[in-house]
Structures are given as structure tokens and as C-alpha cells.
Design a protein around this motif. Structure first.
Motif, PDB file in Angstrom:
ATOM      1  N   GLU A 363       5.499  -9.886   4.990  1.00 51.01           N
ATOM      2  CA  GLU A 363       6.697  -9.351   5.626  1.00 51.01           C
ATOM      3  C   GLU A 363       7.903 -10.256   5.385  1.00 51.01           C
ATOM      4  OE1 GLU A 363       9.092  -6.758   8.075  1.00 51.01           O
ATOM      5  OE2 GLU A 363       7.365  -6.587   6.728  1.00 51.01           O
ATOM      6  N   ARG A 366       9.035  -9.656   1.877  1.00 55.94           N
ATOM      7  CA  ARG A 366       9.736  -8.375   1.767  1.00 55.94           C
ATOM      8  C   ARG A 366      11.172  -8.481   2.240  1.00 55.94           C
ATOM      9  NH1 ARG A 366      11.718  -4.632   4.633  1.00 55.94           N
ATOM     10  NH2 ARG A 366      11.086  -5.545   6.621  1.00 55.94           N
ATOM     11  N   ARG A 367      11.389  -9.191   3.332  1.00 50.20           N
ATOM     12  CA  ARG A 367      12.708  -9.220   3.954  1.00 50.20           C
ATOM     13  C   ARG A 367      13.723 -10.040   3.162  1.00 50.20           C
ATOM     14  NH1 ARG A 367      11.927 -11.086   9.950  1.00 50.20           N
ATOM     15  NH2 ARG A 367      14.114 -10.452  10.120  1.00 50.20           N
ATOM     16  N   LEU A 393       6.858  -1.306  -4.918  1.00 47.92           N
ATOM     17  CA  LEU A 393       6.654  -0.157  -4.026  1.00 47.92           C
ATOM     18  C   LEU A 393       5.205  -0.075  -3.575  1.00 47.92           C
ATOM     19  CD1 LEU A 393       8.820   2.542  -5.844  1.00 47.92           C
ATOM     20  CD2 LEU A 393       9.381   1.322  -3.730  1.00 47.92           C
ATOM     21  N   LYS A 394       4.299  -0.369  -4.484  1.00 53.22           N
ATOM     22  CA  LYS A 394       2.874  -0.383  -4.133  1.00 53.22           C
ATOM     23  C   LYS A 394       2.536  -1.600  -3.284  1.00 53.22           C
ATOM     24  CE  LYS A 394      -1.760  -0.483  -6.178  1.00 53.22           C
ATOM     25  NZ  LYS A 394      -2.561  -0.579  -7.422  1.00 53.22           N
ATOM     26  N   TYR A 396       4.484  -3.675  -1.339  1.00 53.18           N
ATOM     27  CA  TYR A 396       5.067  -3.791   0.000  1.00 53.18           C
ATOM     28  C   TYR A 396       4.849  -2.557   0.868  1.00 53.18           C
ATOM     29  CZ  TYR A 396       7.512  -8.013  -1.562  1.00 53.18           C
ATOM     30  OH  TYR A 396       7.803  -9.272  -2.023  1.00 53.18           O
ATOM     31  N   HIS A 397       4.802  -1.389   0.237  1.00 50.89           N
ATOM     32  CA  HIS A 397       4.792  -0.150   1.023  1.00 50.89           C
ATOM     33  C   HIS A 397       3.576   0.726   0.768  1.00 50.89           C
ATOM     34  CE1 HIS A 397       8.884  -1.312   1.939  1.00 50.89           C
ATOM     35  NE2 HIS A 397       9.214  -1.262   0.663  1.00 50.89           N
ATOM     36  N   LEU A 399       2.933   2.662  -1.658  1.00 52.49           N
ATOM     37  CA  LEU A 399       3.274   3.965  -2.230  1.00 52.49           C
ATOM     38  C   LEU A 399       2.507   4.217  -3.522  1.00 52.49           C
ATOM     39  CD1 LEU A 399       7.139   4.286  -1.736  1.00 52.49           C
ATOM     40  CD2 LEU A 399       5.312   5.276  -0.360  1.00 52.49           C
ATOM     41  N   ARG A 404       5.608   7.572  -4.837  1.00 58.73           N
ATOM     42  CA  ARG A 404       6.104   6.392  -5.546  1.00 58.73           C
ATOM     43  C   ARG A 404       7.085   6.793  -6.643  1.00 58.73           C
ATOM     44  NH1 ARG A 404       1.593   3.712  -8.831  1.00 58.73           N
ATOM     45  NH2 ARG A 404       2.081   5.555 -10.073  1.00 58.73           N
ATOM     46  N   ARG A 407      10.405   7.680  -5.248  1.00 59.71           N
ATOM     47  CA  ARG A 407      11.141   6.501  -4.799  1.00 59.71           C
ATOM     48  C   ARG A 407      11.726   5.735  -5.981  1.00 59.71           C
ATOM     49  NH1 ARG A 407      14.549   4.792  -1.180  1.00 59.71           N
ATOM     50  NH2 ARG A 407      14.377   2.567  -0.734  1.00 59.71           N
ATOM     51  N   ALA A 445      11.774  -3.481  -2.177  1.00 60.37           N
ATOM     52  CA  ALA A 445      11.102  -4.087  -1.028  1.00 60.37           C
ATOM     53  C   ALA A 445      11.749  -3.697   0.296  1.00 60.37           C
ATOM     54  CB  ALA A 445      11.114  -5.605  -1.174  1.00 60.37           C
ATOM     55  N   GLU A 446      12.953  -3.095   0.236  1.00 60.11           N
ATOM     56  CA  GLU A 446      13.757  -2.791   1.414  1.00 60.11           C
ATOM     57  C   GLU A 446      14.070  -4.071   2.193  1.00 60.11           C
ATOM     58  OE1 GLU A 446      12.093   0.425   3.697  1.00 60.11           O
ATOM     59  OE2 GLU A 446      11.752   1.650   1.900  1.00 60.11           O
TER      60      GLU A 446
END
Length: 556
Positions: A363, A366-367, A393-394, A396-397, A399, A404, A407, A445-446
Motif C-alpha cells: 500500500e 502504491r501511494r 494494474l495486476k 496493485y489492483h 485487474l 485490465r 483500464r 497504481a492510483e
């Protein structure tokens, strides 16, 4: 001596073609014509892919692999370079026309002493005895304001600074007594303070020798200091051509006006954070120390960062400026955990992070994302753009499949790239497109915070301005914060709220970006600010910097 009433160089209806990786024939230079008079300095400016370097190299009768002169003529001092045999062109290079590359480090052999390389051309062409060549080299070193001109030639390339090596490359180009010297973006990779000294040295030695010059660049402020005339290129065609003062004050073509606007970006307008719920700063550094090499007694052999402290409030942008070696990129590496600090702490939203990237929570990773300076080395050359974006995307999330893929398309749209680019490899993209992909990967990663490490320094001014505008759009849409590492004060002013000035691993000054130019108090900050080129042909000649400051902070 060339006849001053006749052009030294004449280019007429030049066409240069290239073969793409797929075997398709394309025209990259489309009917270019211009002259260069004896003793005249002409600048070729434009963005990457405009054809500036391709045209400049054609003046030596040279084309890059896969390219060829398809039509037109290039004459140098009355001799048709395009009609010569390759052996005759080889005789021309170094004696009639010579070349100063963008990266002097790549032009020098690291295993040979500098003097041996500088005088090599005189032996190849049997121009003068070795002793005479060395004496001429020393006189050029002195004219180019190199330190210890009598002995610097005994060193190896790694034993001199970047600015010194760039001037040594100019000495190597000038020693054969050429009539024309081509300077191919020779100051692009240099810090602003070093760039000034190198430009001054180039200008003085060329004017004294009565040499004609071609200066390839994308930076109008730099070109303004050295060129008599400017030729603006885009897409392999001349858009505009005029004297330097007229281009700078009476530009007619919209593309020229865009280049001018990009030199002086609009200052950043701070976002209002009034009324927001008080929260810890998104990023904080406390007594941060970092370095490299073997550790002894808990400290590294080479200490770089010393006692770094700062706070970055959520929704704001922090700029970090300084010349090469000041510790800027080491700070980014220490904050991100790539280089674990040996003392001090990094806090993300009030939570202390583990110093080592490998030990941080997913986390936390990601941030806070990092975007590196060179997209070429940051992007896997064997992976398509789609695969590069799919990986975070895979990770962290989680997807997969259609979600995917959708996105990936959304990320490309977010950075203003067409979805079809996801099928391409990085080598099939322009520099600006690659940097946008680099940014899109971080956005996958948003994150809440992005560390930007010199992300516009390798880009043309117009492309860099577009990236800065994109960063501001994304900040507004996604509530991002940025830590922006740069050696370019105007770039920092265009994107940042606050600025840290670094010198030798320490923060020597901290100010709001909007007040930086007017209120900087530290001598090093003042030197950086005074060294930013202005769009004024007389700026360099009238620049009066304190010699004691130059001596105190010189790394040239």
C-alpha cells in the motif's frame, strides 16, 4: 580564405529519405534550402524529429544508417559534398568541417588520454608535427577557458567534469582548422551554470577564429546568445528563417511562437487548500542522511545527503533544484527507498516508512510512485506499451482480462495518447510519448504522490511544456501531489509551490517558488537564478556574475 561575398555553405532542395523497420520508404527532409556565409553562426531549431541533426550531418556528407540523400545538393566552399566519393568526404571531415556532439562523454575513448584524442585528427590528415599539434591544443584549451590548460591533456576523460569535457570536444573539432563547425545540442545535458561558461567559451573561440558555425538546438534562449540567424524546422521542412533579433521579436509562424512561449512557461498558480480538514503532510523528511559505498560503523564510504528536512503538504508541489552532484536525484532515491537512508526518517501521511523499498508495504508503494528521467531506460524495450501498463494494474489492483484492458485504454487517454499505442514497443514512440507512458505507468497504481526525477530535462521545450500542462491537469483531476526534481528553475516555477535549493547534499535555501527569483538570499541560489538564459541576444554578453561566486561554486 573563403570569399566573404559568397556563401561558405549552400544547401539547395535537399531531400533525405529513410527506411523504417517495416521496410517502408519515408521522406524525412523535404526540399530544404539555405546558405551560410563565412564567419556566420546559423541555428537550426525545432523539436525532436524536425530534422535538425539530419540536416546538420548532411553538411558533412553523412547520413545515419537507414537514411540517404535522395535529392538536392550541399556545397561547402564551392565543393559539392553530395557528389563526392566517401574517401573525399573523409578527407573533408576534421579539416574543412567538424562536429561537436551532444554527449562529449560518448565521443571520447575512456582508455586514452585527452591530449592523444584531441590531436589525433592532425596525425590522420598529416596537418602538422605532434609537438606543434600539442602546442595548438594547449592554446585552444586556454581559449576555451579550461583549467590548467598546460596539463589537462594528460588526464583521462573520467577525470574532468561534464562542462570541461564538452569544451575539450570543441577543441578536438577546432584543431584541424575547419571552416565550418557543427554544434549538435552541446549544452543540453549541462547545468545552467556550466552551460553559461561553455556557451561563452564556444562563442569567443569561434568569433576569434572567424569560423562559421551551425548550432543545433531546441532551446531558443540558448540559441539567442550565439546565433546570427535562426532557421526553424518542423517535420523536415523550414517553417521560418530570419535574423535572430527578428525571430525573437517578430516571429510569424505559429510554431515559432510556440517555441518562444515554451521558453518562459506560465508561473504555477498555487491551489487553494483553505478549508480542508487538517491532515499530516503527504510527505515529510526528518534529518535524512544517505550515501553510497561500503558501510563502516553504520555510515557509508561516500556521504551524499546531510541533514535533509522538509514537509510537502497534500495537494501542493515541492521543487528540488541544484546542479549535477548536488544530491537531488539521491534525495528522490532515498525518499522512494531505492537507496535506504542510513539516518533519519521518511514519513508518508504521518506514517514512517521503512528505509528499504523491499521492506515497504504494498500500500505504501502504491501511494508513492516515481517517474524517472530517461524513459528509454525505464521502459522495458521488449514489452509493448499495453503490457507495461498492465503489470502495475495486476500487481496493485488484481485487474485481469477485459477490466485490465479497459483500464489500459483509460490510462492512455488520461495522458492524451491514442489507445492504438498499446500495441507498440517503446522504440516506436517519440521521446514525449515515452515519457507519457512512463507517467501512465505511475498513474496505474492510483498514487497520491509522484516523485518526478528530471522528467522533462531530456525533452524539447515544446514537448516539456506539454508534459507540465498534463501534470497540472492530472493534479486537478486526481488530487495528486508532486515532488519535482530539476536543474531548471523555469520548469520548477511552472509546476511547484515551494522550492528547495540543494548544494553538495544539503538544503541551502527554501522559498515559495513564486518568490524565488526576487527573494533568494543564498549566494548559490542567486548564481543559479542569474544563469538561466533569457530570450535576449545581448544577455550573455552583458551577464555580469560575481567572480567570487563563480570561483566558490564552480564545478566546471
Amino acid at each position: 580564405m573563403p570569399d566573404a561575398s559568397q556563401p561558405l555553405v549552400t544547401v539547395r532542395d535537399l531531400h533525405i529519405g529513410a527506411v523504417t523497420d517495416s521496410g517502408r520508404q519515408v521522406e524525412i527532409i523535404k526540399g530544404v534550402s539555405f546558405d551560410i556565409r563565412p564567419g556566420e553562426f546559423v541555428a537550426l531549431i525545432g523539436e525532436s524529429g524536425s530534422g535538425k541533426t539530419t540536416i546538420a550531418l548532411s553538411l558533412m556528407g553523412y547520413c545515419r544508417p537507414g537514411c540517404s540523400i535522395a535529392g538536392g545538393t550541399v556545397t561547402l566552399d564551392g565543393r559539392d559534398v553530395t557528389a563526392m566519393s566517401e574517401a573525399d568526404r573523409a578527407e573533408l571531415r576534421g579539416t574543412e568541417v567538424s562536429y561537436v556532439p551532444q554527449s562529449a562523454a560518448a565521443a571520447f575513448n575512456p582508455s586514452k588520454r585527452i591530449m592523444d584524442q584531441v590531436v589525433e585528427i592532425t596525425g590522420i590528415h598529416r596537418l602538422m608535427p605532434r609537438a606543434e599539434a600539442e602546442a595548438k591544443a594547449v592554446s585552444l584549451f586556454r581559449a576555451l577557458a579550461l583549467p590548467q590548460p598546460e596539463t589537462i591533456g594528460r588526464r583521462y576523460p573520467h577525470q574532468v567534469s561534464g562542462g570541461q569535457l564538452q569544451r575539450l570536444a570543441a577543441a578536438m573539432a577546432l584543431i584541424g582548422g575547419p571552416k565550418l563547425v557543427i554544434f549538435d545540442e552541446p549544452t543540453t545535458a549541462l547545468d545552467v551554470t556550466t552551460q553559461i561558461e561553455v556557451l561563452r567559451a564556444f562563442k569567443a573561440v569561434v568569433q576569434k577564429g572567424g569560423v562559421s558555425g551551425v548550432y543545433v538546438s531546441h532551446d531558443l534562449a540558448v540559441v539567442a546568445q550565439i546565433a546570427d540567424r535562426i532557421i526553424v524546422l518542423k517535420g523536415g521542412e523550414i517553417q521560418e528563417e530570419n535574423t535572430t533579433p527578428k525571430i525573437l521579436t517578430e516571429a510569424r509562424h505559429p510554431y515559432t511562437r510556440a517555441l518562444l512561449a515554451a521558453v518562459d512557461p506560465v508561473p504555477h498558480q498555487p491551489r487553494s487548500i483553505a478549508g480542508l480538514q487538517p491532515r499530516p503532510p503527504i510527505l515529510e523528511a526528518i534529518d535524512l542522511h544517505a550515501g553510497y559505498g561500503t558501510f563502516q560503523n553504520g555510515e557509508p564510504a561516500v556521504k551524499v545527503l546531510k541533514n535533509i528536512n522538509f514537509r510537502l503538504e497534500r495537494g501542493r508541489n515541492l521543487g528540488v533544484i541544484g546542479e549535477s552532484g548536488s544530491g537531488k536525484s539521491t534525495l528522490a532515491r532515498a525518499v522512494s527507498g531505492i537507496l535506504p537512508p542510513y539516518r533519519g526518517a521518511v514519513l508518508l501521511d504521518g506514517h514512517e516508512l521503512d528505509g528499504d523499498l523491499k521492506e515497504r508495504r504494498k500500500e505504501d508503494l502504491r501511494r508513492m510512485q516515481i517517474v524517472f528521467q530517461l524513459a528509454d531506460t525505464a521502459l522495458n524495450p521488449a514489452q509493448t506499451v499495453g503490457s507495461i501498463l498492465a503489470r502495475p494494474l495486476k500487481f496493485y489492483h488484481g485487474l485481469r482480462g477485459a477490466a485490465r484492458d479497459a483500464r489500459v485504454d483509460a490510462l492512455l487517454d488520461m495522458v492524451h495518447l491514442p489507445a492504438a499505442l498499446k500495441y507498440r514497443l517503446p522504440r516506436e514512440l517519440s521521446g514525449g510519448q515515452k515519457q507519457r507512458v512512463n507517467l501512465a505507468r505511475a498513474l496505474a497504481a492510483e498514487p497520491e504522490l509522484i516523485l518526478c526525477d528530471e522528467i522533462t530535462s531530456a525533452l524539447d521545450t515544446v514537448v516539456a511544456a506539454a508534459i507540465l500542462k498534463l501534470l497540472e491537469e492530472l493534479q486537478s483531476e486526481l488530487n495528486l501531489s508532486y515532488m519535482f526534481i530539476s536543474h531548471d528553475l523555469s520548469t520548477v516555477e511552472a509546476i511547484c509551490d515551494d522550492v528547495l535549493v540543494m548544494y553538495k547534499g544539503e538544503v541551502v535555501e527554501e522559498l515559495p517558488a513564486a518568490r524565488m527569483s526576487a527573494e533568494a538570499a543564498h549566494p548559490y541560489s542567486k548564481l543559479l537564478i542569474s544563469s538561466v538564459p533569457q530570450i535576449d541576444p545581448g544577455w550573455l554578453d552583458s551577464l555580469d556574475q560575481d567572480p567570487e561566486l563563480l570561483a566558490a561554486f564552480s564545478r566546471r
